[in-house]
Scaffold this motif. Sequence first.
Motif, PDB file in Angstrom:
ATOM      1  N   SER A   1       6.655  30.421 -12.710  1.00  0.00           N
ATOM      2  CA  SER A   1       5.938  31.574 -12.149  1.00  0.00           C
ATOM      3  C   SER A   1       6.274  32.658 -13.231  1.00  0.00           C
ATOM      4  O   SER A   1       7.031  32.540 -14.254  1.00  0.00           O
ATOM      5  N   SER A   2       5.478  33.777 -13.490  1.00  0.00           N
ATOM      6  CA  SER A   2       5.641  34.617 -14.364  1.00  0.00           C
ATOM      7  C   SER A   2       5.940  36.033 -13.678  1.00  0.00           C
ATOM      8  O   SER A   2       6.170  37.221 -14.442  1.00  0.00           O
ATOM      9  N   ASP A   3       6.509  35.785 -12.359  1.00  0.00           N
ATOM     10  CA  ASP A   3       6.813  37.201 -11.638  1.00  0.00           C
ATOM     11  C   ASP A   3       8.319  37.199 -11.672  1.00  0.00           C
ATOM     12  O   ASP A   3       9.013  36.206 -11.060  1.00  0.00           O
ATOM     13  N   SER A   4       8.858  38.152 -12.191  1.00  0.00           N
ATOM     14  CA  SER A   4      10.269  38.208 -12.376  1.00  0.00           C
ATOM     15  C   SER A   4      11.107  38.465 -10.906  1.00  0.00           C
ATOM     16  O   SER A   4      10.223  39.180  -9.993  1.00  0.00           O
ATOM     17  N   GLN A   5      12.294  38.059 -10.914  1.00  0.00           N
ATOM     18  CA  GLN A   5      12.869  38.333  -9.698  1.00  0.00           C
ATOM     19  C   GLN A   5      14.549  38.344  -9.564  1.00  0.00           C
ATOM     20  O   GLN A   5      14.877  37.850 -10.558  1.00  0.00           O
ATOM     21  N   THR A   6      15.211  39.117  -8.859  1.00  0.00           N
ATOM     22  CA  THR A   6      16.658  39.096  -9.084  1.00  0.00           C
ATOM     23  C   THR A   6      17.287  38.542  -7.571  1.00  0.00           C
ATOM     24  O   THR A   6      18.652  38.560  -7.697  1.00  0.00           O
TER      25      THR A   6
ATOM     26  N   VAL B   1      12.577  34.230 -12.635  1.00  0.00           N
ATOM     27  CA  VAL B   1      11.303  34.186 -12.112  1.00  0.00           C
ATOM     28  C   VAL B   1      11.472  33.849 -10.806  1.00  0.00           C
ATOM     29  O   VAL B   1      12.328  33.066 -10.229  1.00  0.00           O
ATOM     30  N   SER B   2      10.300  34.258 -10.025  1.00  0.00           N
ATOM     31  CA  SER B   2      10.422  34.040  -8.397  1.00  0.00           C
ATOM     32  C   SER B   2      10.752  32.465  -7.860  1.00  0.00           C
ATOM     33  O   SER B   2      11.484  32.349  -6.890  1.00  0.00           O
ATOM     34  N   ASP B   3      10.379  31.416  -8.821  1.00  0.00           N
ATOM     35  CA  ASP B   3      10.394  30.107  -8.462  1.00  0.00           C
ATOM     36  C   ASP B   3      11.554  29.264  -9.128  1.00  0.00           C
ATOM     37  O   ASP B   3      11.817  28.141  -9.197  1.00  0.00           O
TER      38      ASP B   3
END
Length: 247
Positions: A128-133, A92-94
């Motif tokens: 966070s609930s926002d996925s990130q790569t 996730v983003s954080d």
Amino acid sequence: VVRKKRLRISIIWIIPLLAAVVASGIAVQRVRSEGPTITIVMKDAEGIEAGKTFIRYKEVRIGVVSAVELSEDYTKVLVKAKIAKHAAGLMVSDAKFWVVEPRISLSGVSGLSTLLSGNYIGFEVGKSSDSQTLFFALDEPPIITDQQGRQFVLKAGTLGSLGVGTPVYYRRLTVGQVAGYNLAPDGQSVEIKVFVSAPYDKYVTMETRFWNASGVDVTLGADGITVRTESVAALLAGGVAFDVPEF
């Protein structure tokens, strides 16, 4: 009577077809079982090797470095890593990444296990609930990871001899450490972040007072000279103590 010729498929052709079907099935299964590929931006790649450096969370391997290359402007290092499918939801983003290696700080020595196994990439889960790569690695490992407790902000005129990792004492027991510091917005004081581990954090109340425990308290009385200090570590590296004053 002219007999119609039957189409005959040679066994020579059946074997390659079966092999192609099996290979396709294996490829599909592999794709389904793999997690995402992420990129971690670092200052340098010291101790990082493709296929050998793992990402660990709670001492469990959740990924492995697949490639190490320079950024387009040649100022950073891009570390690409394959993440296990069971850990895909943690990206996730954080989320935080850092290189675990032998380090000596005010709080002690860490990362000694890497002397035999080699450096690895540490991981701290985010909220966070926002996925990130795409992630940027921390220059230093976080002082506080999965420990239970609370963080407090102290204000002081100067930082003194305190630093990140400086121990926090309660009744001469080490119960936490300094997690960070920065200059206050008005530029007239310093804000010091301290973390107090559970269950000692419950002793921090509105009446609690903190003080710089660095140095030595020398008292001259009828019984002679009394020398008091929190610990040898506080004498050498500084320290913060707290207690509730007696009224």
